[in-house]
Design a protein around this motif. Sequence first.
Motif, mmCIF file in Angstrom:
data_model
loop_
_atom_site.group_PDB
_atom_site.id
_atom_site.type_symbol
_atom_site.label_atom_id
_atom_site.label_comp_id
_atom_site.label_asym_id
_atom_site.label_seq_id
_atom_site.Cartn_x
_atom_site.Cartn_y
_atom_site.Cartn_z
ATOM 1 N N LEU A 1 10.951 -38.038 24.785
ATOM 2 C CA LEU A 1 10.727 -38.984 23.645
ATOM 3 C C LEU A 1 9.339 -39.561 23.709
ATOM 4 O O LEU A 1 9.203 -40.900 24.045
ATOM 5 C CB LEU A 1 11.531 -39.768 23.271
ATOM 6 N N PRO A 2 7.970 -38.997 23.747
ATOM 7 C CA PRO A 2 6.850 -39.790 24.154
ATOM 8 C C PRO A 2 6.390 -40.290 22.776
ATOM 9 O O PRO A 2 6.715 -39.706 21.665
ATOM 10 C CB PRO A 2 5.848 -38.319 24.279
ATOM 11 N N GLY A 3 5.863 -41.549 22.960
ATOM 12 C CA GLY A 3 5.050 -42.293 21.704
ATOM 13 C C GLY A 3 3.811 -41.433 21.452
ATOM 14 O O GLY A 3 3.355 -40.699 22.160
ATOM 15 N N ASP A 4 3.393 -41.700 20.281
ATOM 16 C CA ASP A 4 2.296 -40.933 19.678
ATOM 17 C C ASP A 4 1.331 -41.878 18.790
ATOM 18 O O ASP A 4 1.858 -42.894 18.503
ATOM 19 C CB ASP A 4 2.876 -39.773 18.847
ATOM 20 N N THR A 5 0.317 -41.336 18.541
ATOM 21 C CA THR A 5 -0.654 -42.345 17.829
ATOM 22 C C THR A 5 -0.152 -42.299 16.199
ATOM 23 O O THR A 5 0.889 -41.837 15.817
ATOM 24 C CB THR A 5 -1.861 -41.512 17.819
ATOM 25 N N PHE A 6 -0.601 -43.422 15.727
ATOM 26 C CA PHE A 6 -0.130 -43.706 14.105
ATOM 27 C C PHE A 6 -0.252 -42.805 13.343
ATOM 28 O O PHE A 6 -1.213 -41.858 13.199
ATOM 29 C CB PHE A 6 -1.215 -45.101 13.572
ATOM 30 N N ALA A 7 0.847 -42.509 12.777
ATOM 31 C CA ALA A 7 0.877 -41.350 11.728
ATOM 32 C C ALA A 7 0.148 -41.790 10.315
ATOM 33 O O ALA A 7 -0.511 -40.928 9.698
ATOM 34 C CB ALA A 7 2.268 -41.259 11.245
ATOM 35 N N THR A 8 0.004 -42.977 10.385
ATOM 36 C CA THR A 8 -0.590 -43.567 8.846
ATOM 37 C C THR A 8 -2.066 -43.952 9.322
ATOM 38 O O THR A 8 -2.754 -44.027 8.326
ATOM 39 C CB THR A 8 0.080 -44.914 8.347
ATOM 40 N N ARG A 9 -2.555 -43.756 10.494
ATOM 41 C CA ARG A 9 -3.713 -43.720 10.687
ATOM 42 C C ARG A 9 -4.630 -45.117 10.196
ATOM 43 O O ARG A 9 -5.638 -45.102 9.640
ATOM 44 C CB ARG A 9 -4.792 -42.778 10.455
ATOM 45 N N PRO A 10 -4.159 -46.318 10.501
ATOM 46 C CA PRO A 10 -4.834 -47.541 9.883
ATOM 47 C C PRO A 10 -5.952 -47.799 10.943
ATOM 48 O O PRO A 10 -6.839 -48.441 10.231
ATOM 49 C CB PRO A 10 -3.858 -48.658 10.154
ATOM 50 N N ALA A 11 -6.165 -47.428 11.869
ATOM 51 C CA ALA A 11 -7.426 -47.486 12.633
ATOM 52 C C ALA A 11 -7.332 -46.315 13.360
ATOM 53 O O ALA A 11 -6.435 -45.465 14.022
ATOM 54 C CB ALA A 11 -7.230 -48.647 13.787
#
Length: 637
Positions: free
Chosen positions: A125-135
Motif C-alpha cells: 500500500l504505497p502512497g502516491d502523488t496527488f490525484a487532483t494535482r493541486p501542485a
Amino acid sequence: MTSLHAASPAHGTRRLTVAQALLAFLARQYTERDGRRHRLISATWGIFGHGNVAGLGQALLESGTEMPYFQGRNEQAMVHAAVGYARQSRRLSAHAVTTSIGPGATNLVTGAALATVNRLPVLLLPGDTFATRPADPVLQQLEVPSAGDVSVNDTLRPVSRYFDRVTRPEALIPAALAAMRVLADPAETGAVTLALPQDVQAEAYDWPEEFFAQRVWTVRRPRPDAQELAQAVAAIRAARRPLIVAGGGVRHSEAEKSLRVLAETTGIPVATTQAGKGALRHDHPCDLGGIGHTGTAVADELARAADLVIGVGTRWTDFTTASSTLFQNPDVRFLNLNITAFDAHKMSGQTLLGDARTTLDELTVALRTLGARVEESYQRQYAQGKADWERRVTAAYAAEDPQARPTQTQLLGALDALVTADDIVINAAGSLPGDLHKLWRPRAADQYHVEYGYSCMGYELPAAIGVALAAPGRPVWALVGDGTYLMNPTEIVTAVQENIPIKVVIVQNHGYASIGGLSESVGAERFGTAYRHRSAADRSYTGDPLPVDLAANAASLGLRMIRAKTVGELREALAEVRAAKVPAGVYIETETADTVSGPPPAQAWWDVPVAETATRPSAVKAREEYERHVAARRRHL
C-alpha cells in the motif's frame, strides 16, 4: 477460490476516509481451506511519511486493535517480514505494508519481486502523488515528460501479480476485491499493489455497508482432470526408474503426508528443491535430500538415469535442472503436478493440473489399486546411495577438537545436534544455502526455510520476525553471513522493540564467500569479493581484513550477543541463545574450507557464462571447462 458473505447487513452507508474504509474492509477478509478459517490480512507494517501519514497512518491509529500495526525500519525489510509470515502461514494469511511516496515506495520493489517469484502473498500500500494535482510536481514526485499519470509506483507493476492506482474513492471497492481475489488464489498469488494517492487516502466517502461485510475467500483444492490422472498413472506404471522432485507447492498445499504415503506405496524416491526440502523427514527411506547444483550425490545420480521425473509443485529453476544438464536419460519424460498451468507445462512435461494434496491422494489410490511399485533393485540402489551420503554429512559435521575454530559445515553440525522439530532455520543467500541444501537434516515439514527463488541478501533477519509472528513460541534461527548482515541489519531494532526472541547466527568470513568461490571458478580470481583493505602494491582488495565488529554492531541495535571462537564455545553459545527469551545472537568467525574438511563439492553443474576471450590463464582454463559442461545441455522437447 470464491468469496461468500457470512451475513447480510442492513442497507446503509458509512462515512469514512478511503484509508479508514480500506482498513475496515481488510479486517473482515478471511481465507478458508479444509474448514479452517484464517484472517487474510492479519497485520500491517508501516513507515510513515507525507504520502501516508495523514491517510493510512491516521486510519491505523483509529483502527486500534482491529488492525495490528508493526513499525519497520526499512521498507524492503518490512516486505521480507511479511513474506516470512505468509510462507509460515502456508499462504493462508498475509500482511500488508504501507509506505510513503518516493524512496519509501521504490524500496518495496525488491521485496515485491521476492514475493512474486516465490508465489507468496503480500499486500503493498504505497502512497502516491496527488490525484487532483493541486501542485505539480510535489515533493518526491518523478516527472515523466511524456506521461502525466506515471509515478515511481509504476516500478511495482512488473513485480506485482495485481496492480491498481486508486484515483477516486469509489474505485477502491473493485480494486480491493480484486486484490483479495489474487492474494487468496494459490494459482495467482504474489505481491499485490494498491497505489494510494495521498489526497485520495484522506478523502471521505459514503461507503455502502455491504463493503464491510465479512467475506470468506475459499482456497480451493481443485481435483485433477480424470483423463490427465489416468495418463499420469499410466506413465508412472510404465516407468522403471521414476523420480519425484518435490517443490514448494507441497508445503503450500500441506501435502507432506500425501507425498509420504505415495512414496511408501510405490517406493518412488523423492528429491527436493530448496523450497521443497522438508517435504519428507531426512530419515525417511525415500528421501534423497536436495537435487541439482546444490543437491546430494544420490539424488543427482538417480536424476541422470531417471526415465520419468515427476515434478510436484516445482518451478523447475536452473539450480534444480543443473542448467538443463542433469536429466541425461535419452528417453526421460516429465510429469508435472502443479496448481498453475504455467509451471505444469515446463520441461515439455505431461501436465497434471490440480491441488498437490488432492492430486497426490488420488494418484496413490489408483497406483495402490494397480499394485504399482518400483523394483526392489532400484530401492536397494537409492538406499545405498542415501546411506553413503549420510556418512558424508556426518563427516562434514564432525568436529573432534573442541578448541579449534569451526568451519561453516561444523557450525551447521553444532546446530543440527541442538535443534528439535520445533526449530525453524532461515537463510537466503551466500554460501550457506548450498551447504544447507546438501547437508541439513529437516525434522519437520516447516523447519527448513531457505528463500532461494530470489536468493535475496538481507532477507533472513526480517523474515525471522515474520516467521516468529506466525509461529509464536518456536525457536526461529536466522543464519546470516557478514555480507548479508551488512545489507540489512536494521530490523534487529524491530525484534527488540517487539521482544520477538529470534535467534541470530552471524557468520564472519570476511567477504562474499559464495560469489568469491564462483568468481574463482569462472576465471575472475575472486575480484572484488573480499572485505579487506587495499594492497599498497597494486591497490587490490588483498590487504588485512577490515576491522569491522559485527557483534558490537548487532549489540548496539539491542541484540543480546555472545561471541564464540571455538567449536566448544559455539556449542555452548547456541544452546544459550536457543533458551533466551529475548532476541539474541551468536557471532562466530569460521575457518576456511581449504584448511580443514568442508562441504562436499557440487554434484551437478550450474551455467554461469565464462569470458569467450581472455588473456589471463585462469579465464582461459575456465572457458575450456565451461565448454565441456555446456556440451551436455539439452532441451527437453
